[in-house]
Structures are given as structure tokens and as C-alpha cells.
Design a protein around this motif. Structure first.
Motif, PDB file in Angstrom:
ATOM      1  N   GLU A 128       0.900  -1.127   0.042  1.00 26.04           N
ATOM      2  CA  GLU A 128      -0.099  -0.088   0.140  1.00 26.04           C
ATOM      3  C   GLU A 128       0.922   1.118  -0.055  1.00 26.04           C
ATOM      4  O   GLU A 128       1.874   1.530   0.784  1.00 26.04           O
ATOM      5  N   ARG A 129       0.525   1.996  -0.823  1.00 24.19           N
ATOM      6  CA  ARG A 129       1.597   3.267  -1.155  1.00 24.19           C
ATOM      7  C   ARG A 129       1.788   3.885   0.197  1.00 24.19           C
ATOM      8  O   ARG A 129       0.884   4.109   1.190  1.00 24.19           O
ATOM      9  N   ILE A 130       3.233   3.995   0.393  1.00 26.13           N
ATOM     10  CA  ILE A 130       3.625   4.892   1.584  1.00 26.13           C
ATOM     11  C   ILE A 130       3.818   6.449   1.438  1.00 26.13           C
ATOM     12  O   ILE A 130       4.228   6.599   0.637  1.00 26.13           O
ATOM     13  N   ASP A 131       3.053   6.964   2.326  1.00 26.09           N
ATOM     14  CA  ASP A 131       2.903   8.446   2.090  1.00 26.09           C
ATOM     15  C   ASP A 131       3.124   9.032   3.624  1.00 26.09           C
ATOM     16  O   ASP A 131       2.062   8.982   4.288  1.00 26.09           O
ATOM     17  N   ASN A 132       4.251   9.438   3.988  1.00 27.81           N
ATOM     18  CA  ASN A 132       4.416   9.986   5.376  1.00 27.81           C
ATOM     19  C   ASN A 132       3.570  11.116   5.726  1.00 27.81           C
ATOM     20  O   ASN A 132       2.950  11.171   6.998  1.00 27.81           O
ATOM     21  N   PHE A 133       3.331  12.046   4.666  1.00 27.44           N
ATOM     22  CA  PHE A 133       2.594  13.061   5.069  1.00 27.44           C
ATOM     23  C   PHE A 133       0.916  12.880   5.407  1.00 27.44           C
ATOM     24  O   PHE A 133       0.264  13.358   6.301  1.00 27.44           O
ATOM     25  N   ALA A 134       0.511  11.734   4.632  1.00 23.60           N
ATOM     26  CA  ALA A 134      -0.845  11.167   4.692  1.00 23.60           C
ATOM     27  C   ALA A 134      -0.811  10.175   6.037  1.00 23.60           C
ATOM     28  O   ALA A 134      -1.898   9.791   6.366  1.00 23.60           O
ATOM     29  N   GLY A 135       0.365   9.618   6.286  1.00 17.71           N
ATOM     30  CA  GLY A 135       0.156   8.866   7.598  1.00 17.71           C
ATOM     31  C   GLY A 135      -0.246   7.434   6.898  1.00 17.71           C
ATOM     32  O   GLY A 135      -0.600   6.877   7.965  1.00 17.71           O
ATOM     33  N   CYS A 136       0.087   7.064   5.839  1.00 22.26           N
ATOM     34  CA  CYS A 136      -0.553   5.625   5.231  1.00 22.26           C
ATOM     35  C   CYS A 136       0.828   4.691   4.823  1.00 22.26           C
ATOM     36  O   CYS A 136       1.865   5.253   4.608  1.00 22.26           O
ATOM     37  N   GLY A 137       0.544   3.692   4.518  1.00 15.90           N
ATOM     38  CA  GLY A 137       1.477   2.637   4.121  1.00 15.90           C
ATOM     39  C   GLY A 137       1.722   1.335   4.611  1.00 15.90           C
ATOM     40  O   GLY A 137       1.384   1.232   5.760  1.00 15.90           O
ATOM     41  N   GLN A 138       1.777   0.435   3.774  1.00 14.32           N
ATOM     42  CA  GLN A 138       1.895  -1.158   4.015  1.00 14.32           C
ATOM     43  C   GLN A 138       2.906  -1.626   3.466  1.00 14.32           C
ATOM     44  O   GLN A 138       3.248  -1.552   2.265  1.00 14.32           O
ATOM     45  N   VAL A 139       3.762  -2.627   3.934  1.00 14.05           N
ATOM     46  CA  VAL A 139       4.676  -3.450   3.525  1.00 14.05           C
ATOM     47  C   VAL A 139       4.635  -4.905   3.558  1.00 14.05           C
ATOM     48  O   VAL A 139       3.951  -5.138   4.803  1.00 14.05           O
ATOM     49  N   LYS A 140       5.134  -5.676   2.966  1.00 15.49           N
ATOM     50  CA  LYS A 140       5.038  -7.078   3.261  1.00 15.49           C
ATOM     51  C   LYS A 140       6.642  -7.740   3.478  1.00 15.49           C
ATOM     52  O   LYS A 140       7.477  -7.264   2.486  1.00 15.49           O
ATOM     53  N   VAL A 141       6.991  -8.116   4.507  1.00 13.41           N
ATOM     54  CA  VAL A 141       8.300  -8.757   4.772  1.00 13.41           C
ATOM     55  C   VAL A 141       8.292 -10.060   5.357  1.00 13.41           C
ATOM     56  O   VAL A 141       7.340 -10.357   6.135  1.00 13.41           O
ATOM     57  N   ASN A 142       8.809 -11.191   4.856  1.00 11.88           N
ATOM     58  CA  ASN A 142       8.931 -12.423   5.317  1.00 11.88           C
ATOM     59  C   ASN A 142       7.398 -12.925   5.109  1.00 11.88           C
ATOM     60  O   ASN A 142       7.019 -13.578   6.154  1.00 11.88           O
ATOM     61  N   GLY A 143       6.673 -12.501   4.284  1.00 15.81           N
ATOM     62  CA  GLY A 143       5.477 -13.052   4.077  1.00 15.81           C
ATOM     63  C   GLY A 143       4.210 -12.332   4.954  1.00 15.81           C
ATOM     64  O   GLY A 143       3.166 -12.767   5.144  1.00 15.81           O
ATOM     65  N   GLN A 144       4.763 -11.512   5.546  1.00 17.63           N
ATOM     66  CA  GLN A 144       3.818 -10.868   6.881  1.00 17.63           C
ATOM     67  C   GLN A 144       3.706  -9.442   6.644  1.00 17.63           C
ATOM     68  O   GLN A 144       4.688  -8.690   6.101  1.00 17.63           O
ATOM     69  N   GLY A 145       2.322  -9.016   6.549  1.00 16.32           N
ATOM     70  CA  GLY A 145       2.094  -7.401   6.208  1.00 16.32           C
ATOM     71  C   GLY A 145       2.365  -6.569   7.423  1.00 16.32           C
ATOM     72  O   GLY A 145       2.019  -7.018   8.618  1.00 16.32           O
ATOM     73  N   TRP A 146       2.907  -5.615   7.301  1.00 18.27           N
ATOM     74  CA  TRP A 146       3.116  -4.627   8.519  1.00 18.27           C
ATOM     75  C   TRP A 146       2.961  -3.225   7.936  1.00 18.27           C
ATOM     76  O   TRP A 146       2.808  -2.854   6.906  1.00 18.27           O
ATOM     77  N   SER A 147       2.485  -2.268   8.991  1.00 23.31           N
ATOM     78  CA  SER A 147       2.210  -0.948   8.640  1.00 23.31           C
ATOM     79  C   SER A 147       3.631  -0.220   8.671  1.00 23.31           C
ATOM     80  O   SER A 147       4.590  -1.169   9.040  1.00 23.31           O
ATOM     81  N   ALA A 148       3.756   0.779   7.613  1.00 26.81           N
ATOM     82  CA  ALA A 148       5.202   1.165   7.228  1.00 26.81           C
ATOM     83  C   ALA A 148       5.350   2.759   7.062  1.00 26.81           C
ATOM     84  O   ALA A 148       4.159   3.313   6.600  1.00 26.81           O
ATOM     85  N   ARG A 149       6.291   3.088   7.362  1.00 25.66           N
ATOM     86  CA  ARG A 149       6.561   4.574   6.837  1.00 25.66           C
ATOM     87  C   ARG A 149       8.018   4.739   6.326  1.00 25.66           C
ATOM     88  O   ARG A 149       8.850   3.877   6.532  1.00 25.66           O
ATOM     89  N   GLY A 150       8.346   5.656   5.760  1.00 26.15           N
ATOM     90  CA  GLY A 150       9.697   6.201   5.072  1.00 26.15           C
ATOM     91  C   GLY A 150      10.586   6.823   6.103  1.00 26.15           C
ATOM     92  O   GLY A 150       9.917   7.095   7.073  1.00 26.15           O
ATOM     93  N   ALA A 151      11.578   6.478   5.910  1.00 26.62           N
ATOM     94  CA  ALA A 151      12.582   7.008   7.033  1.00 26.62           C
ATOM     95  C   ALA A 151      12.782   8.530   7.150  1.00 26.62           C
ATOM     96  O   ALA A 151      13.134   8.865   8.107  1.00 26.62           O
ATOM     97  N   TYR A 152      12.512   9.079   6.178  1.00 29.11           N
ATOM     98  CA  TYR A 152      12.513  10.342   5.801  1.00 29.11           C
ATOM     99  C   TYR A 152      11.298  11.535   5.762  1.00 29.11           C
ATOM    100  O   TYR A 152      10.453  10.730   5.047  1.00 29.11           O
TER     101      TYR A 152
END
Length: 82
Positions: free
Chosen positions: A33-57
């Protein structure tokens, strides 16, 4: 209900839980799911599991399908960068 609360608390505070969380640092992940730090949204999948995520900057945005690296964990979110 008290038994379930105690079990959840015990699992949440277990050392193995901390080890598994920290084990994703340095792993590659894919944006689901698109990561957008300003909008406060984002998802990633790592090792088969979904996680909420944000960018480092602060101004990071990443599109679905991009491959990133997990660099940290803040609360329940993975912090990622290219």
C-alpha cells in the motif's frame, strides 16, 4: 476474560517476541500500500507478513511494488528506505 488478557500480556512481553521483531531490521520488503509519510499511510510485506510502514525521511513516498529495506521499528510501524 482475565486469562486471555494475562496470556496476551505475557506474549507481548516475551523475549522471543522482541527477537522476532528485531529480526526484520535489515530485511527487504515490498510495498503493498503506497507509503506516504504526510498522509500517514503505508503497508509493506516482509517475510510473508504484512506490516504498517513509513519512510525513514519526512518527505518519503513509495509506490506499490517498490522494494525497500527495513531500517528500524517505531511502535508498530516498520521504518523503511530504498
Amino acid at each position: 476474560m482475565g486469562i486471555f488478557k494475562d496470556l496476551i500480556k505475557k506474549l507481548h512481553n516475551s523475549p522471543s517476541q522482541d527477537v522476532s521483531l528485531e529480526s526484520v531490521i535489515g530485511e527487504r520488503c515490498v510495498v503493498t500500500e503506497r507509503i506516504d509519510n504526510f498522509a500517514g499511510c503505508g503497508q509493506v510485506k516482509v517475510n510473508g507478513q504484512g506490516w504498517s510502514a513509513r519512510g525513514a525521511y519526512d518527505d518519503d513516498t513509495f509506490e506499490v511494488g517498490e522494494s525497500l529495506m527495513v531500517v528500524a521499528i517505531e511502535g508498530v510501524k516498520l521504518i523503511c528506505k530504498r
